[in-house]
Design a protein around this motif. Sequence first.
Motif, PDB file in Angstrom:
ATOM      1  N   ASN A 144       1.781 -18.807 -27.915  1.00 23.06           N
ATOM      2  CA  ASN A 144       0.389 -19.177 -27.677  1.00 23.06           C
ATOM      3  C   ASN A 144      -0.415 -19.167 -28.968  1.00 23.06           C
ATOM      4  OD1 ASN A 144      -1.751 -19.850 -25.728  1.00 23.06           O
ATOM      5  ND2 ASN A 144      -2.618 -17.924 -26.447  1.00 23.06           N
ATOM      6  N   GLU A 145      -0.230 -18.145 -29.782  1.00 23.29           N
ATOM      7  CA  GLU A 145      -0.945 -18.076 -31.054  1.00 23.29           C
ATOM      8  C   GLU A 145      -0.557 -19.247 -31.965  1.00 23.29           C
ATOM      9  OE1 GLU A 145      -3.384 -15.993 -32.515  1.00 23.29           O
ATOM     10  OE2 GLU A 145      -3.694 -15.577 -30.402  1.00 23.29           O
ATOM     11  N   ALA A 146       0.729 -19.570 -31.996  1.00 22.47           N
ATOM     12  CA  ALA A 146       1.189 -20.686 -32.824  1.00 22.47           C
ATOM     13  C   ALA A 146       0.583 -22.001 -32.338  1.00 22.47           C
ATOM     14  CB  ALA A 146       2.713 -20.758 -32.813  1.00 22.47           C
ATOM     15  N   VAL A 147       0.525 -22.187 -31.038  1.00 23.64           N
ATOM     16  CA  VAL A 147      -0.059 -23.413 -30.478  1.00 23.64           C
ATOM     17  C   VAL A 147      -1.543 -23.489 -30.813  1.00 23.64           C
ATOM     18  CG1 VAL A 147      -0.642 -24.600 -28.313  1.00 23.64           C
ATOM     19  CG2 VAL A 147       1.675 -23.729 -28.683  1.00 23.64           C
ATOM     20  N   ARG A 148      -2.248 -22.371 -30.724  1.00 20.31           N
ATOM     21  CA  ARG A 148      -3.672 -22.352 -31.077  1.00 20.31           C
ATOM     22  C   ARG A 148      -3.871 -22.743 -32.543  1.00 20.31           C
ATOM     23  NH1 ARG A 148      -6.305 -16.848 -29.591  1.00 20.31           N
ATOM     24  NH2 ARG A 148      -8.173 -17.960 -30.260  1.00 20.31           N
ATOM     25  N   LEU A 149      -3.035 -22.204 -33.432  1.00 15.57           N
ATOM     26  CA  LEU A 149      -3.143 -22.536 -34.859  1.00 15.57           C
ATOM     27  C   LEU A 149      -2.755 -23.992 -35.113  1.00 15.57           C
ATOM     28  CD1 LEU A 149      -1.710 -19.234 -36.350  1.00 15.57           C
ATOM     29  CD2 LEU A 149      -4.086 -20.040 -36.488  1.00 15.57           C
ATOM     30  N   ALA A 150      -1.749 -24.488 -34.401  1.00 20.07           N
ATOM     31  CA  ALA A 150      -1.342 -25.891 -34.557  1.00 20.07           C
ATOM     32  C   ALA A 150      -2.465 -26.824 -34.115  1.00 20.07           C
ATOM     33  CB  ALA A 150      -0.069 -26.165 -33.758  1.00 20.07           C
ATOM     34  N   LYS A 151      -3.169 -26.464 -33.050  1.00 22.59           N
ATOM     35  CA  LYS A 151      -4.311 -27.273 -32.602  1.00 22.59           C
ATOM     36  C   LYS A 151      -5.399 -27.314 -33.670  1.00 22.59           C
ATOM     37  CE  LYS A 151      -4.091 -26.570 -27.607  1.00 22.59           C
ATOM     38  NZ  LYS A 151      -4.782 -25.950 -26.460  1.00 22.59           N
ATOM     39  N   GLU A 152      -5.605 -26.181 -34.317  1.00 24.69           N
ATOM     40  CA  GLU A 152      -6.678 -26.079 -35.302  1.00 24.69           C
ATOM     41  C   GLU A 152      -6.329 -26.743 -36.628  1.00 24.69           C
ATOM     42  OE1 GLU A 152      -9.494 -22.695 -37.434  1.00 24.69           O
ATOM     43  OE2 GLU A 152      -8.046 -22.076 -35.920  1.00 24.69           O
ATOM     44  N   PHE A 153      -5.084 -26.588 -37.092  1.00 28.24           N
ATOM     45  CA  PHE A 153      -4.717 -27.037 -38.430  1.00 28.24           C
ATOM     46  C   PHE A 153      -3.777 -28.234 -38.472  1.00 28.24           C
ATOM     47  CE2 PHE A 153      -5.855 -22.550 -39.016  1.00 28.24           C
ATOM     48  CZ  PHE A 153      -6.809 -22.685 -40.005  1.00 28.24           C
ATOM     49  N   GLY A 154      -3.152 -28.558 -37.359  1.00 28.87           N
ATOM     50  CA  GLY A 154      -2.149 -29.619 -37.362  1.00 28.87           C
ATOM     51  C   GLY A 154      -2.688 -30.963 -36.924  1.00 28.87           C
ATOM     52  N   GLY A 155      -1.758 -31.846 -36.639  1.00 28.06           N
ATOM     53  CA  GLY A 155      -2.090 -33.195 -36.203  1.00 28.06           C
ATOM     54  C   GLY A 155      -2.330 -33.277 -34.707  1.00 28.06           C
ATOM     55  N   VAL A 156      -2.442 -34.505 -34.225  1.00 29.30           N
ATOM     56  CA  VAL A 156      -2.764 -34.774 -32.825  1.00 29.30           C
ATOM     57  C   VAL A 156      -1.739 -34.175 -31.865  1.00 29.30           C
ATOM     58  CG1 VAL A 156      -3.103 -36.619 -31.134  1.00 29.30           C
ATOM     59  CG2 VAL A 156      -4.000 -36.865 -33.443  1.00 29.30           C
ATOM     60  N   ARG A 157      -0.461 -34.292 -32.191  1.00 33.82           N
ATOM     61  CA  ARG A 157       0.598 -33.798 -31.299  1.00 33.82           C
ATOM     62  C   ARG A 157       1.252 -32.518 -31.814  1.00 33.82           C
ATOM     63  NH1 ARG A 157       2.984 -37.688 -27.351  1.00 33.82           N
ATOM     64  NH2 ARG A 157       4.368 -35.917 -27.309  1.00 33.82           N
ATOM     65  N   SER A 158       0.634 -31.883 -32.770  1.00 31.41           N
ATOM     66  CA  SER A 158       1.213 -30.686 -33.370  1.00 31.41           C
ATOM     67  C   SER A 158       1.444 -29.573 -32.360  1.00 31.41           C
ATOM     68  CB  SER A 158       0.323 -30.158 -34.489  1.00 31.41           C
ATOM     69  OG  SER A 158       0.330 -31.043 -35.569  1.00 31.41           O
ATOM     70  N   SER A 159       0.488 -29.365 -31.470  1.00 25.27           N
ATOM     71  CA  SER A 159       0.633 -28.266 -30.518  1.00 25.27           C
ATOM     72  C   SER A 159       1.843 -28.474 -29.615  1.00 25.27           C
ATOM     73  CB  SER A 159      -0.640 -28.095 -29.685  1.00 25.27           C
ATOM     74  OG  SER A 159      -0.946 -29.261 -28.969  1.00 25.27           O
ATOM     75  N   GLN A 160       2.101 -29.717 -29.204  1.00 25.58           N
ATOM     76  CA  GLN A 160       3.278 -30.006 -28.380  1.00 25.58           C
ATOM     77  C   GLN A 160       4.567 -29.787 -29.171  1.00 25.58           C
ATOM     78  OE1 GLN A 160       1.824 -34.009 -27.439  1.00 25.58           O
ATOM     79  NE2 GLN A 160       2.294 -33.516 -25.312  1.00 25.58           N
ATOM     80  N   PHE A 161       4.589 -30.258 -30.389  1.00 23.77           N
ATOM     81  CA  PHE A 161       5.757 -30.136 -31.252  1.00 23.77           C
ATOM     82  C   PHE A 161       6.102 -28.664 -31.491  1.00 23.77           C
ATOM     83  CE2 PHE A 161       7.570 -30.271 -35.662  1.00 23.77           C
ATOM     84  CZ  PHE A 161       8.731 -30.968 -35.364  1.00 23.77           C
ATOM     85  N   VAL A 162       5.103 -27.887 -31.884  1.00 24.11           N
ATOM     86  CA  VAL A 162       5.294 -26.461 -32.157  1.00 24.11           C
ATOM     87  C   VAL A 162       5.706 -25.731 -30.879  1.00 24.11           C
ATOM     88  CG1 VAL A 162       4.044 -24.348 -32.781  1.00 24.11           C
ATOM     89  CG2 VAL A 162       3.794 -26.410 -34.183  1.00 24.11           C
ATOM     90  N   ASN A 163       5.031 -26.024 -29.782  1.00 22.53           N
ATOM     91  CA  ASN A 163       5.345 -25.376 -28.511  1.00 22.53           C
ATOM     92  C   ASN A 163       6.782 -25.684 -28.073  1.00 22.53           C
ATOM     93  OD1 ASN A 163       4.913 -23.875 -26.173  1.00 22.53           O
ATOM     94  ND2 ASN A 163       4.060 -25.612 -25.068  1.00 22.53           N
ATOM     95  N   GLY A 164       7.212 -26.926 -28.227  1.00 25.50           N
ATOM     96  CA  GLY A 164       8.562 -27.297 -27.820  1.00 25.50           C
ATOM     97  C   GLY A 164       9.637 -26.566 -28.610  1.00 25.50           C
ATOM     98  N   ILE A 165       9.462 -26.500 -29.926  1.00 27.64           N
ATOM     99  CA  ILE A 165      10.463 -25.846 -30.780  1.00 27.64           C
ATOM    100  C   ILE A 165      10.486 -24.341 -30.520  1.00 27.64           C
ATOM    101  CG2 ILE A 165      11.054 -25.270 -33.182  1.00 27.64           C
ATOM    102  CD1 ILE A 165      10.060 -28.125 -33.877  1.00 27.64           C
ATOM    103  N   LEU A 166       9.331 -23.723 -30.477  1.00 32.33           N
ATOM    104  CA  LEU A 166       9.271 -22.276 -30.231  1.00 32.33           C
ATOM    105  C   LEU A 166       9.722 -21.937 -28.813  1.00 32.33           C
ATOM    106  CD1 LEU A 166       5.973 -21.355 -32.102  1.00 32.33           C
ATOM    107  CD2 LEU A 166       8.335 -21.150 -32.924  1.00 32.33           C
ATOM    108  N   GLY A 167       9.397 -22.803 -27.859  1.00 30.15           N
ATOM    109  CA  GLY A 167       9.841 -22.602 -26.477  1.00 30.15           C
ATOM    110  C   GLY A 167      11.364 -22.658 -26.371  1.00 30.15           C
ATOM    111  N   ALA A 168      11.977 -23.586 -27.092  1.00 27.54           N
ATOM    112  CA  ALA A 168      13.440 -23.673 -27.097  1.00 27.54           C
ATOM    113  C   ALA A 168      14.054 -22.397 -27.658  1.00 27.54           C
ATOM    114  CB  ALA A 168      13.890 -24.898 -27.916  1.00 27.54           C
TER     115      ALA A 168
END
Length: 174
Positions: A144-168
């Motif tokens: 959750n923290e990584a997704v929040r940071l990805a939303k803030e600092f990453g691109g449009v789909r960063s939160s999905q990308f980060v969530n998918g990799i960390l979820g795996a």
Amino acid sequence: MSRHRARRRALKILFSREFHDEMDIQFTETEILADDDETIVDRKSEPQAIGEEELDENAVNLSEIEDIRTEADSDEGEADTEKYCEYLVETVSLHHAELDALIRSFAKGWEPGRMNMADKTVMRVAFCEFVYPQDPLAPAIIINEAVRLAKEFGGVRSSQFVNGILGAYARTLA
């Protein structure tokens, strides 16, 4: 919300180190921390659930996980924030190659060199908390923290990308 603040600070420092040498005259980490102190608003809140539109087949949906410890539970003040930030920066820096290897192994078809730098740095911090925890945290909190940071600092789909990799990765821990 000291842990979130520490992660945010660590992310800024690690991201900056990707582009600047530590002895770069135009770069000082104290400036990053000073800027962070002026712009961040301290809030104590529970981690926010990830919306369904941000999930992929490997993602972890926080609304399905009970008893998530809030950031307020770990808030021990500014000293704790600084200590946790230092732990993240030092550990990620020390294990940089190993963390990239983990990212590579769970990001099928993506080489870390081709990834958005912010996304990669967010994932390094998250994998650091998974593999070298200072304090044990539930995988849902780390993700959750990584997704929040990805939303803030990453691109449009960063939160999905980060969530998918960390979820795996989190699924391999079960």
